[in-house]
Write a protein that holds these residues in place. Sequence first.
Motif, mmCIF file in Angstrom:
data_model
loop_
_atom_site.group_PDB
_atom_site.id
_atom_site.type_symbol
_atom_site.label_atom_id
_atom_site.label_comp_id
_atom_site.label_asym_id
_atom_site.label_seq_id
_atom_site.Cartn_x
_atom_site.Cartn_y
_atom_site.Cartn_z
ATOM 1 N N GLN B 94 1.065 -0.923 -0.017
ATOM 2 C CA GLN B 94 -0.210 -0.349 -0.009
ATOM 3 C C GLN B 94 0.972 1.203 0.425
ATOM 4 O O GLN B 94 1.339 2.123 -0.991
ATOM 5 C CB GLN B 94 -1.350 0.186 1.092
ATOM 6 N N CYS B 95 1.277 2.062 1.138
ATOM 7 C CA CYS B 95 2.050 3.236 1.594
ATOM 8 C C CYS B 95 3.485 2.701 0.586
ATOM 9 O O CYS B 95 4.331 3.287 0.465
ATOM 10 C CB CYS B 95 2.562 3.658 2.506
ATOM 11 N N GLY B 96 4.127 1.277 1.179
ATOM 12 C CA GLY B 96 4.932 0.850 0.078
ATOM 13 C C GLY B 96 6.355 0.956 2.070
ATOM 14 O O GLY B 96 7.370 0.549 1.204
ATOM 15 N N CYS B 98 6.922 0.046 5.059
ATOM 16 C CA CYS B 98 7.580 -0.999 5.375
ATOM 17 C C CYS B 98 7.556 -2.306 3.886
ATOM 18 O O CYS B 98 8.322 -3.026 4.889
ATOM 19 C CB CYS B 98 6.463 -1.917 6.317
ATOM 20 N N GLN B 99 7.645 -2.759 2.880
ATOM 21 C CA GLN B 99 7.675 -3.242 2.069
ATOM 22 C C GLN B 99 9.337 -4.302 1.735
ATOM 23 O O GLN B 99 9.083 -5.402 1.733
ATOM 24 C CB GLN B 99 7.625 -2.389 1.205
ATOM 25 N N CYS B 130 3.263 -3.946 9.388
ATOM 26 C CA CYS B 130 2.650 -2.882 8.420
ATOM 27 C C CYS B 130 1.161 -2.498 8.801
ATOM 28 O O CYS B 130 0.031 -2.779 9.379
ATOM 29 C CB CYS B 130 2.299 -4.055 7.006
ATOM 30 N N ARG B 131 1.883 -0.634 8.932
ATOM 31 C CA ARG B 131 0.123 -0.078 9.303
ATOM 32 C C ARG B 131 -0.262 -0.244 8.366
ATOM 33 O O ARG B 131 -1.561 -0.323 9.081
ATOM 34 C CB ARG B 131 1.297 1.593 9.812
ATOM 35 N N CYS B 132 -0.373 -0.080 7.381
ATOM 36 C CA CYS B 132 -1.389 -0.214 5.969
ATOM 37 C C CYS B 132 -1.837 -1.663 6.520
ATOM 38 O O CYS B 132 -3.202 -1.747 5.755
ATOM 39 C CB CYS B 132 -0.751 -0.015 5.283
HETATM 40 S S1 FES Z 1 2.170 -1.179 3.254
HETATM 41 FE FE1 FES Z 1 2.551 0.803 4.987
HETATM 42 S S2 FES Z 1 3.596 0.237 6.196
HETATM 43 FE FE2 FES Z 1 3.325 -1.562 4.818
#
Ligand code: FES
Lengths: 755, 158
Positions: B94-96, B98-99, B130-132
């Motif tokens: 998602q936001c990327g 943590c990836q 992963c907060r997302c």
């Molecule tokens: S994709 Fe946003 S924190 Fe994991």
Amino acid sequence: MPDSSKQIRNVSRRSFLKLTGLAAGGLVLGSALPGWQRPWASPTGGNSELNLFISIAPDDTVSIICHRSEMGQGIRTGLPQVVADELEADWQKVQVVQGLGDKRYGSQNTDGSRSIRRFYDTMRRMGASARTMLENAAAQQWQVPAGECKATSHRVVHTPTGRSFRFGELAAPAASQPVPGDKDLQLKGSDDFRYIGKPVNTVDTPAMVTGAADFGQDVSIDNMLIASIERAPVLGSSIKKLDDSAARKVRGVVAIERLDGGAEPPLFHPLSGVAVLATNTWTALKARRKLQIDWSDSDHLGHNSDAYLEKMQQRVREPGKTITDHGDVQKALASASRDHEAVYTVPYLAHATMEPPSATAMTTDSSCEIWACVQDPQSVQQHVGNALGLEPEQVRVNVTLLGGGFGRKSKPDFVIEAALLSRKMKRPVKVVWSREDDIRHDYYHAASAEYYRAGLDSDGRVTGWLQRAAFPSIGGTFSAGVDHPAGFELDLGFADLPFAVDNHRSETQQAEYHARIGWLRSVANIQNAFGRCSFADELAHAAGKPADRFLLELIGPDRLVDPSQGDYKYGNYGEPLEKFPLDTGRLKEVLRRTAARADLTLRGDQQSGNGEGWGIAVHRSFLSYVGIATRVRVQDNRLEIMEMHAVADVGLAVNPDRVKSQMEGSMIFGMSLALLGEIRMEDGAVSNSNFHDYQLLRMHQSPPLEVELVDSQEAPAGVGEPGVPPVAPSIANAVFAATGKRYRELPLKKHLSIG
Amino acid sequence: MQLIINGATHETDVDEDMPLLWLLRDELQMTGTKFGCGRGLCGACTIHLDGRPVRACLTPASAARGKAVTTIEGLSKNSDHPLQQAWIKHNVPQCGYCQSGQLMSAAALLQDNPNPTDSEIDRAMTGNLCRCGTYPRIKAAIKSAGQFVNAAGGNEDA
Ligand code: FES
Ligand code: FES
């Protein structure tokens, strides 16, 4: 060796393009070039600008501006996908360019789950307008009537003869065509959609899996200093005494600067603090620990969140300020054959975006350039401008990718810090927030208490409904003297009661602020849905009816509800009720589908408190309707979420896969707050500091998730937030089914260990 | 101090106690390794030291002397590690943010165990927040990538 492509340098566009290979033909999506470095494809460099959002290069590359911030919701894919569809562009040849802060784009405030619903029509018109210009340009080249020229898949074809031009060949002549008026635009029919409503690859994914995607924390500028700031632990206090002698001695420390703050209301002002500026982050963090600071007293020094919630719970039991009043609640309650009441609480919550806030600024006397992970670049222009004495137009804001936003990054306090420090240092400064800074100096989701009381008749039907809310308003962050929940917060799942109850009243109670209160993903819907959907479930049990049947009765006949009454004007998320009605029919449809995924007859062992159970909750927010069904297992006081299902009616889903991923993310966000989330304040200061004591859901706690989207051609509604509110009550309802115990206080880890 | 990162030798002059995280990010501009907590609590900074996953925020630069450091930038030569491909196929990020860390933890897991069970995945990945909320997709992607890691015999560029 530093990788020079990641440095921002003053390069001409031509050499920049050479440097990055951006102009090369057959451009692929998600190029490794960081978003904040991508130049707006202006008419220079051979690109032709067709309108504010679209330009086309001779090599066929179509550049589409995304003016909204990307924080995981996929907007850098969603909006351009709408443009590309109407434009008849080939998605493989589309390059997404992040727009600078610029009011010509219209609102860039990426908040409130409204990017698609506010810009869906605009983006279609932008695409259609550019398509028409390409068709008109082709007609002129061929000297044929425009009606014989049709754009299709990145070419314009002369239908009678079959000859065609590539978009790239038409770009320059198209750019000099007159811009067609709205009435001359022919929008596509939904049957002809090529990308809208279809899963399309997310443009940033390739960069995200190689480490090439750049976020606010990743910005690097020549000659930049890194700042780490020790901020006042209690709101409203300021520096009384500072001894920075030890910190100054640390090798690599360049300067130590004070930031004056402490004024109230807090607005977006930086907090009082002491900044350590160094040549790298590690040095700044290390030296900061050597600062000796005495902070002045503050009115909020006595704030204790446990005691505060205790007080709110008492207050909501006392009559408050009436917001809406329908029928005669008092009489209905007095004559009810059964009467039930309950108080629910939700603690303060922090956003805890995975990327802590960070901003980089280069301030001169007459300008400021910002690179930052912000949800609203125009608000940055305005507030940084105010702080520096510049006009908004003198502040240039480059928006990076956001490592999560959830509302935190629409507050530009951290950007102002960077701008002020850069002015003092006369060189670029990057402010890096640590996780501790983030947890301790957030704009918190308000701690709340809500009281509900209802009367049932002998058939178990609700005859009267009284509800009362107390939580510090977001309004208190912006103006003095606000000490009750505000109307815009009651719009969010409180006063917009969708129930067919003749007698109902909504009230508020006093709640002063002691911390910066802000909006967190789904905002007051969190506590309002927790209260409303838990209480409705309690009533179902009191009435001895299955939850779904009881709720269907409670919602009543299909109709459109207008919650406004007297001075209370329902905001409807800023949209007219005519376009986005509060439609009980849609709510009930989601309820039926949600219930179909659960076994609401499953009852755990109420004696031992062990067993499994299902809970459901349905809620309308951000103009969408979402139901959550949850199966839990409770054994020896240990709660495990076994599975969770979301049913969502969000109107037309522009990118169904990203809608699903937002629902998955919402379920996990909702579980984090329902099970684990709690910010505590003692003596005015936040006592949590990092992920060990502000816990988020982890993979082993995350159950299998399923998402069902209701197929809808209704106007696209909110997606990023409406999945969150029903999660917590569905879990609490499931725990009741499993154990016979009703928990009205979040997070559930206060009562159960979380598996 | 001399360090070998993603197969290349780097000469650096930093305090020996500087965590690898900041050496990579600030000194070498290798920003794929992310800062999430600085205390070993989130996994965003996960890298490999001699093929083993470690948290770069807790690993002093001196500890990497004589060892092979692999970061997300060096996970594969052509951005085609089976996990990277699976991540794209499952549209995981998602936001990327943590990836990078998720991928590095997952890559270490598959190196040892190409066919992990759900609970083995949970155990290996529980340190990566992963907060997302992309956990279900991460899990699905790891499972689908496992067979390919086996076939390729691992292709870490270390
Ligand atoms: S994709 Fe946003 S924190 Fe994991
Ligand atoms: S930054 Fe290293 S574990 Fe979080």
